[in-house]
Design a protein around this motif. Structure first.
Motif, PDB file in Angstrom:
ATOM      1  N   THR A  99      -7.945  -7.170   2.859  1.00  0.00           N
ATOM      2  CA  THR A  99      -9.045  -6.887   4.035  1.00  0.00           C
ATOM      3  C   THR A  99      -8.690  -7.754   5.077  1.00  0.00           C
ATOM      4  O   THR A  99      -9.583  -7.731   5.878  1.00  0.00           O
ATOM      5  CB  THR A  99     -10.410  -6.634   3.322  1.00  0.00           C
ATOM      6  OG1 THR A  99     -10.765  -7.882   2.772  1.00  0.00           O
ATOM      7  CG2 THR A  99     -10.333  -5.511   2.615  1.00  0.00           C
ATOM      8  N   SER A 122     -13.188  -0.252   1.112  1.00  0.00           N
ATOM      9  CA  SER A 122     -13.404   0.822   0.400  1.00  0.00           C
ATOM     10  C   SER A 122     -12.060   1.539   0.090  1.00  0.00           C
ATOM     11  O   SER A 122     -11.601   1.770  -1.046  1.00  0.00           O
ATOM     12  CB  SER A 122     -14.316   1.895   0.573  1.00  0.00           C
ATOM     13  OG  SER A 122     -13.897   2.440   2.150  1.00  0.00           O
ATOM     14  N   TYR A 123     -11.046   1.561   1.079  1.00  0.00           N
ATOM     15  CA  TYR A 123      -9.837   1.900   0.918  1.00  0.00           C
ATOM     16  C   TYR A 123      -9.143   1.247   0.023  1.00  0.00           C
ATOM     17  O   TYR A 123      -8.319   1.661  -0.723  1.00  0.00           O
ATOM     18  CB  TYR A 123      -8.921   2.026   2.164  1.00  0.00           C
ATOM     19  CG  TYR A 123      -7.699   2.403   2.114  1.00  0.00           C
ATOM     20  CD1 TYR A 123      -7.228   3.680   1.990  1.00  0.00           C
ATOM     21  CD2 TYR A 123      -6.555   1.590   2.427  1.00  0.00           C
ATOM     22  CE1 TYR A 123      -5.904   4.432   1.950  1.00  0.00           C
ATOM     23  CE2 TYR A 123      -5.073   2.102   2.240  1.00  0.00           C
ATOM     24  CZ  TYR A 123      -4.874   3.543   2.141  1.00  0.00           C
ATOM     25  OH  TYR A 123      -3.601   3.814   1.989  1.00  0.00           O
ATOM     26  N   ILE A 124      -9.074  -0.158   0.109  1.00  0.00           N
ATOM     27  CA  ILE A 124      -8.299  -1.155  -0.821  1.00  0.00           C
ATOM     28  C   ILE A 124      -8.922  -1.134  -2.434  1.00  0.00           C
ATOM     29  O   ILE A 124      -7.947  -0.877  -3.186  1.00  0.00           O
ATOM     30  CB  ILE A 124      -8.564  -2.569  -0.278  1.00  0.00           C
ATOM     31  CG1 ILE A 124      -8.024  -3.097   1.146  1.00  0.00           C
ATOM     32  CG2 ILE A 124      -7.792  -3.753  -1.261  1.00  0.00           C
ATOM     33  CD1 ILE A 124      -6.218  -2.672   1.163  1.00  0.00           C
ATOM     34  N   SER A 125     -10.078  -1.248  -2.365  1.00  0.00           N
ATOM     35  CA  SER A 125     -10.971  -0.927  -3.427  1.00  0.00           C
ATOM     36  C   SER A 125     -10.333   0.231  -4.361  1.00  0.00           C
ATOM     37  O   SER A 125      -9.994   0.434  -5.490  1.00  0.00           O
ATOM     38  CB  SER A 125     -12.354  -0.857  -3.621  1.00  0.00           C
ATOM     39  OG  SER A 125     -12.836  -2.121  -2.807  1.00  0.00           O
ATOM     40  N   GLY A 126     -10.439   1.414  -3.614  1.00  0.00           N
ATOM     41  CA  GLY A 126      -9.843   2.700  -4.123  1.00  0.00           C
ATOM     42  C   GLY A 126      -8.597   2.713  -4.756  1.00  0.00           C
ATOM     43  O   GLY A 126      -8.147   3.088  -5.673  1.00  0.00           O
ATOM     44  N   LYS A 127      -7.418   2.038  -3.919  1.00  0.00           N
ATOM     45  CA  LYS A 127      -6.185   1.870  -4.573  1.00  0.00           C
ATOM     46  C   LYS A 127      -6.229   0.976  -5.523  1.00  0.00           C
ATOM     47  O   LYS A 127      -5.341   1.228  -6.772  1.00  0.00           O
ATOM     48  CB  LYS A 127      -5.397   0.896  -3.562  1.00  0.00           C
ATOM     49  CG  LYS A 127      -5.002   1.973  -2.233  1.00  0.00           C
ATOM     50  CD  LYS A 127      -3.699   3.037  -2.689  1.00  0.00           C
ATOM     51  CE  LYS A 127      -3.527   3.724  -1.322  1.00  0.00           C
ATOM     52  NZ  LYS A 127      -2.692   4.973  -1.616  1.00  0.00           N
ATOM     53  N   ASP A 135       1.299   3.544  -5.375  1.00  0.00           N
ATOM     54  CA  ASP A 135       1.223   4.884  -5.977  1.00  0.00           C
ATOM     55  C   ASP A 135       2.185   5.196  -6.759  1.00  0.00           C
ATOM     56  O   ASP A 135       2.059   6.023  -7.715  1.00  0.00           O
ATOM     57  CB  ASP A 135       0.780   5.983  -5.167  1.00  0.00           C
ATOM     58  CG  ASP A 135      -0.495   5.815  -4.387  1.00  0.00           C
ATOM     59  OD1 ASP A 135      -1.385   5.044  -4.959  1.00  0.00           O
ATOM     60  OD2 ASP A 135      -0.688   6.125  -3.211  1.00  0.00           O
ATOM     61  N   LEU A 147       0.805  -1.066   0.033  1.00  0.00           N
ATOM     62  CA  LEU A 147      -0.025  -0.028   0.132  1.00  0.00           C
ATOM     63  C   LEU A 147       1.092   1.058  -0.043  1.00  0.00           C
ATOM     64  O   LEU A 147       0.468   2.146  -0.509  1.00  0.00           O
ATOM     65  CB  LEU A 147      -1.015   0.087   1.098  1.00  0.00           C
ATOM     66  CG  LEU A 147      -2.097  -0.828   1.032  1.00  0.00           C
ATOM     67  CD1 LEU A 147      -2.841  -1.049   2.265  1.00  0.00           C
ATOM     68  CD2 LEU A 147      -2.979  -0.775  -0.062  1.00  0.00           C
ATOM     69  N   TYR A 171      -7.412  -2.415   7.058  1.00  0.00           N
ATOM     70  CA  TYR A 171      -7.604  -1.642   5.990  1.00  0.00           C
ATOM     71  C   TYR A 171      -9.183  -1.627   5.755  1.00  0.00           C
ATOM     72  O   TYR A 171      -9.469  -2.957   5.570  1.00  0.00           O
ATOM     73  CB  TYR A 171      -6.707  -1.668   4.977  1.00  0.00           C
ATOM     74  CG  TYR A 171      -5.184  -1.262   5.180  1.00  0.00           C
ATOM     75  CD1 TYR A 171      -4.981   0.051   5.438  1.00  0.00           C
ATOM     76  CD2 TYR A 171      -4.466  -2.075   5.405  1.00  0.00           C
ATOM     77  CE1 TYR A 171      -3.608   0.251   5.656  1.00  0.00           C
ATOM     78  CE2 TYR A 171      -3.018  -1.929   5.728  1.00  0.00           C
ATOM     79  CZ  TYR A 171      -2.807  -0.915   5.770  1.00  0.00           C
ATOM     80  OH  TYR A 171      -1.494  -0.329   6.150  1.00  0.00           O
ATOM     81  N   SER A 172      -9.929  -0.769   5.342  1.00  0.00           N
ATOM     82  CA  SER A 172     -11.281  -1.008   4.893  1.00  0.00           C
ATOM     83  C   SER A 172     -11.239  -1.349   3.433  1.00  0.00           C
ATOM     84  O   SER A 172     -10.451  -1.200   2.743  1.00  0.00           O
ATOM     85  CB  SER A 172     -11.955   0.252   4.849  1.00  0.00           C
ATOM     86  OG  SER A 172     -11.528   1.243   4.200  1.00  0.00           O
TER      87      SER A 172
END
Lengths: 143, 951
Positions: free
Chosen positions: B500, B508-513, B479, B475, B505-506
């Motif tokens: 997850t 949505s955070y992982i999905s966002g990445k 980027d 993580l 980590y949530s």
């Protein structure tokens, strides 16, 4: 296989003699020679006389403005190849007398004949100067 | 000029050579050559060209090709020249042909006949020329045309012919061993030829044969030892001496052969001990050639069954190499050390500081060689230091070939010796970040597999910790826009599978990445496929866990975009994901079970769930299914049409070209379609259908992976840690070191806990603290390899270690002794020569002086007026900047001259050496005069053309 190619290249990167013991296309040779010379020119005199390039090990030695480069595989003894180069130069010197770059250029075929006596199939087969030069001298006499 | 008596070449040729010689740049040279091509194209086809002229044209063609241009328009003339009666022309023709054509060229067939004729010639030089050509031009198909004659020539009365016949046979063996297999006994016979040249040449094919299989040649051990003994005792003719060393190249070849024959063979090895010891004692350590032999002895000693006494001598020799000022010798020393530590790992310790000096040397060759040594001596106690250094080096170099090599070595060492999960993950991250596109895709798969499987033990806590630390580190770097594709695939897979898992980590955070990754790499379908599947997993795990799930808007738009993708694979993934969105939690859990990537998927090949459907169809009158192998007779025609074009029945002609054999290693990841056959090296595509049945069933039962999309190709992939396993890297060389390393592998886990490097002794004074620290971390901690002692040659081992201790004790005195000695004079050949050359040229310009000799009116620089020997000699000895060798130069013995040359301290007085070694001084001057008349003179553009190579 041992020796894969023998090159003589001057300081400007111009090839003076090239003998390959494996088949490379013209383009491959051109690229290879350019890359190797650049590598060797970038080195100073204190550094090893050996350079690795792709799958080759290059043993090189400089005489005046001329680089003698021998590409070998991993089996070869680098120091011995270094001395082999010197033997080649001594042999040419014995034949031409104070051999210089110009001798090799004017008598390209003779330089090749000497190499043909010394190395076959990538192996060093003859190291006696007398034996190397005998056929060339005989040929000179008859022609 | 010597025996040539004038150049005998046309003005045109001399002009060409002159202009090439003076060309200042590659482009100028190219212009000259292109012009030359135009000229030659016109001239070479003119009728009735005199033979001499034609020879010159051929040489000009050689020039054209040598300088990188195509001279194929003239090949046929070179071929024609091989037919000539004159020996010189014939040989020039053969030379040109061997330089121009490879063995499969169409024109070769025109030469075979000539070769056949020439092999029968009465003139042995013609026969030799033909045999030379045989080595280069005769391919597998044409071997039968000449083989009989070549074998007969093995008994020729001239030794030169016998020697070349041996080598011709050797080249046939290289090309097609099957066609000369019945003749290899000839090589044995030729070993006892009474001419040393023939014997020396015979060693080449014998070496090759022994490399292939040692056993049939064990009986020759005594002969080889005997020959080597005779050579060392100077029984060969003096002409084979090189710088006072008897036939060094033959000695080296014999040592290479003995190394092979003695490997793992106590009885053979014992026969060799005496002669090797003698040679080592006699070798001249002040000359390169002496050291070359010494090095070869060390190689031999480390290959044959160990002899404590020889090992001690070898260790001493290595110490001398490493302490030398010459980089060449240091290089050889490092190489030799790498060989000897296979037998005695402790020997490295006494040279630790020398090794570190080499590691930090700016000379890349030396550095690389030292890394090779470190790679060989890596163990769990020093792996961190070594791999860190290797990674730094890897980052610093640009050459992709060595970057790749270094990267894969880092990976290999990390996989084998990693002290902790965290370190392993960090190391892999670094390797991938800096060389990810260069490493084998297998490495990425290995990493995923390792993270998925953990240690293979039932330590779930450690496994999940490994995964968490992987997720966390990924993580952090995900980027980075410059991450290589293979690494991003790993990241996506790990994030999808375990992102997850620990709840840190949530979703949505992982999905966002993951969406960011897909966004940022929109041109890379493979990464996008990995990302979308990872997104699907994250969604499924959430849903199955009963948490509230909603797709992020960017995820939604990604799905929409991919549904219309050009890639059918991406489309399919998107549609599958969309289908899953509508399912309930229970179904989702079955489709995407949590952490099931290591579970086997069981496939019932009889497809029982279709039984009902088939039954119904049959009842409605459908044709029953006939298996393919049973219907071949009836449906031939449609079969052929539908078949792969390469699978035509045997009787029909093929008009398409055969396809290029597939590379053994899959270079690209294809996550959607995984043919297990990729794992099997299938060089010949025609075999593929038959081979594939095996691996398929293997893959089915072996390791089908749980996730529907991301099937890892894990079969045949190296198992990491834990149990010793088949290692693909080690497979190529099955030497003892590998087996030892595998043992190490098994023992690493215990090592991790126990070993903490102990402080090394400090044998040398005044060494920077930093270096000592490095030395300690590299060489300390000998405790880490207890298993070495048990493995392999236990019998010889205890003795060996005792001797090394002895050597270590002696290490201090030897240091002092060698430090006092002046460095051997010839080692820095290059450095000295060029240094001396430059000082020489700055003080006296020899060309100017020569000019003066030849043409007094031209240059006021002239010092003396006659070209007699003594005057010249005084002239040059006066100008000498380095009088050390003068006396030798004036000596008429050519051997001394050679020694002088070898010393490489060139010296103006060397020019006088032409009195003795060249045919005559007058000739040399004539030579200069002649080229001067051609307008090539030292003051012109390239004075280098004139400088004596040995001067």
């Amino acid at each position: 296989m041992g020796i894969r190619f023998i090159l003589m290249v001057n300081k400007q990167g111009q090839t003076r003699l090239a003998q390959y013991f494996e088949y490379l296309t013209l383009e491959e040779r051109r690229t290879l020679e350019g890359e190797i010379v650049r590598k060797c020119l970038a080195r100073n005199e204190q550094q090893c006389s050996f350079v690795e390039h792709r799958t080759y090990k290059i043993v090189y030695r400089r005489y005046a403005s001329l680089f003698f480069l021998v590409g070998v595989d991993n089996e070869e003894n680098e120091l011995a190849i270094l001395e082999f180069i010197h033997l080649l130069v001594e042999t040419m010197d014995r034949h031409f007398g104070n051999v210089c770059e110009l001798d090799i250029m004017f008598h390209l075929e003779k330089a090749h004949f000497m190499l043909e006596e010394m190395v076959m199939n990538g192996c060093i087969v003859e190291t006696s100067k007398a034996n190397i030069l005998a056929p060339i001298q005989l040929m000179d006499k008859t022609s | 000029m010597g025996s040539q008596g004038g150049f005998g070449q046309s003005k045109e040729f001399l002009d060409l050579v002159k202009s090439i010689g003076e060309a200042r740049s590659k482009s100028e040279e190219d212009r000259i050559v292109l012009h030359e091509i135009e000229t030659l194209k016109r001239r070479i086809n003119e009728p009735d060209i005199p033979k001499r002229k034609m020879k010159e044209y051929i040489i000009r063609l050689v020039y054209i090709e040598m300088l990188g241009h195509d001279a194929s328009f003239g090949y046929i003339h070179a071929v024609k020249m091989t037919h000539d009666d004159s020996l010189l022309l014939k040989r020039t023709g053969y030379l040109a042909v061997t330089l121009f054509l490879n063995e499969d060229h169409d024109l070769i067939i025109l030469i075979v006949n000539t070769i056949q004729k020439d092999l029968k010639s009465d003139n042995f030089l013609v026969v030799c020329a033909a045999l030379n050509a045989c080595c280069k031009l005769i391919n597998e198909e044409t071997i039968p045309a000449v083989i009989q004659q070549v074998v007969e020539l093995l008994g020729h009365q001239k030794e030169a012919v016998r020697k070349k016949a041996v080598m011709a046979l050797h080249s046939f063996h290289q090309r097609s061993s099957s066609s000369v297999n019945h003749l290899i006994s000839n090589f044995r016979k030729k070993l006892s030829d009474n001419d040393p040249g023939v014997m020396g040449a015979t060693l080449c094919p014998l070496y090759d044969l022994i490399v292939i299989d040692v056993n049939p040649y064990k009986d020759l051990v005594a002969s080889f030892v005997n020959i080597l003994k005779q050579v060392a005792e100077r029984r060969l003719p003096k002409t084979y001496d090189y710088h006072q060393t008897p036939a060094p190249f033959i000695q080296i070849k014999l040592l290479k052969i003995m190394a092979l024959l003695g490997s793992g063979d106590k009885k053979s090895s014992e026969q060799m001990y005496t002669v090797i010891g003698d040679i080592m004692r006699k070798s001249d350590t002040a000359s390169n050639i002496g050291n070359a032999i010494l090095f070869e002895c060390i190689c031999c000693i480390s290959s044959i069954q160990p002899s404590p006494k020889l090992l001690e001598t070898a260790a001493d020799a290595i110490a001398k190499f490493l302490k030398s000022d010459s980089h060449n010798l240091k290089y050889m020393g490092i190489d030799a050390l790498g060989r000897l530590i296979r037998i005695n790992p402790d020997i490295a310790e006494q040279h630790q500081l020398a090794v570190i000096d080499c590691l930090e040397d700016p000379d890349d060759t030396l550095k690389r060689k030292t890394f090779e040594l470190l790679y060989k001596m890596t163990k769990s106690s020093n792996v961190e230091v070594i791999v860190d250094r290797m990674i730094d080096y890897m980052i610093s170099i640009n050459d992709s070939h060595y970057k790749t090599e270094t990267a894969s070595r880092c990976v290999e060492l990390a996989e084998q010796f990693a002290p902790s999960n965290h370190w392993f993950i960090q190391t892999m991250n670094k390797v991938f970040q800096h060389a990810g596109d260069l490493v084998n895709p297998k490495v990425a798969h290995n990493l995923m597999r390792l993270i998925a499987e953990g240690f293979g033990e039932d330590d779930d806590a450690a496994d999940s910790q490994l995964r968490s630390s992987a997720v966390e580190s990924y993580l952090k770097i995900v980027d980075d826009p410059k991450l290589p594709s293979a690494f991003l695939q790993v990241i996506c897979w790990v994030l999808g599978e375990y992102g997850t898992a620990d709840g840190k980590y949530s979703a949505s955070y992982i999905s966002g990445k993951l969406c960011d990754v897909a966004e940022a790499h929109s041109s890379d379908d493979i990464i996008r496929a990995y990302a979308v599947t990872a997104l699907m997993k994250v969604y499924c795990f959430e849903k199955a866990a009963g948490r509230k799930t909603s797709l992020l808007p960017e995820c939604q738009s990604l799905l929409e975009e991919l549904s219309a993708s050009h890639s059918s694979d991406l489309q399919q993934r998107a549609y599958e994901f969309r289908a899953i969105l509508d399912l309930d939690a229970n179904a989702v859990e079955n489709i995407m079970p949590l952490d099931a990537s290591c579970e086997d998927i069981e496939i019932d090949k009889s497809l029982p769930f279709l039984d009902n459907y088939v039954h119904k169809s049959l009842e409605q009158g459908a044709e029953p299914y006939i298996p393919e192998n049973e219907r071949s007779g009836t449906l031939n025609i449609s079969n052929i049409i539908n078949r792969n074009p390469y699978e035509h029945p045997a009787h029909s002609l093929r008009f398409e070209a055969y396809e290029v054999p597939k590379p053994v290693v899959p270079t690209k990841l294809t996550p959607a379609v995984t043919y297990p056959t990729d794992l099997v090296p299938v060089p010949e595509p025609s075999y593929q259908p038959t081979l594939s049945s095996g691996p398929i069933s293997d893959a089915g039962s072996g390791s089908g992976s749980g996730s529907t999309e991301l099937r890892l190709r894990l079969d045949g992939v190296q198992k990491k840690w834990g149990k010793p396993a088949y290692s693909s890297a080690a497979a190529s060389s099955t030497s003892t070191i590998d087996s030892q390393r595998t043992t190490d592998n098994g023992a690493t886990q215990s090592d991790n806990v126990t070993s903490k490097s102990r402080e090394p002794r400090q044998p040398h004074v005044e060494v920077s603290e930093e270096k000592q620290k490095l030395a300690a971390s590299l060489f300390g901690g000998r405790t880490a390899r207890p298993e070495r002692k048990q493995s392999g040659s236990a019998a010889g081992h205890s003795k060996v270690s005792r001797t090394t201790n002895h050597v270590e004790d002696k290490a201090q005195p030897t240091t002092v002794a060698t430090a006092v000695q002046p460095p051997p004079p010839d080692l820095l050949d290059l450095g000295e020569s060029s240094g001396a050359v430059s000082s020489y040229s700055s003080s006296v310009d020899p060309f100017k002086q020569l000019e003066g000799l030849l043409d007094l009116s031209q240059d006021g620089h002239a010092v003396t007026t006659t070209s007699t020997g003594p005057d010249l000699m005084s002239l040059y000895s006066g100008a000498s900047t380095n009088g050390q060798n003068q006396n030798q130069n004036q000596n008429l013995n050519p051997l001394i001259n050679e020694k002088d040359n070898m010393n490489g301290a060139p010296n103006p007085s060397n020019r006088t050496a032409s009195l003795t070694k060249g045919p005559s001084l007058k000739d040399a001057l004539d030579k200069d005069a002649l080229v001067r008349q051609m307008g090539v003179n030292p003051t012109s553009q390239n004075p280098n053309l004139f400088s004596d190579l040995l001067g």
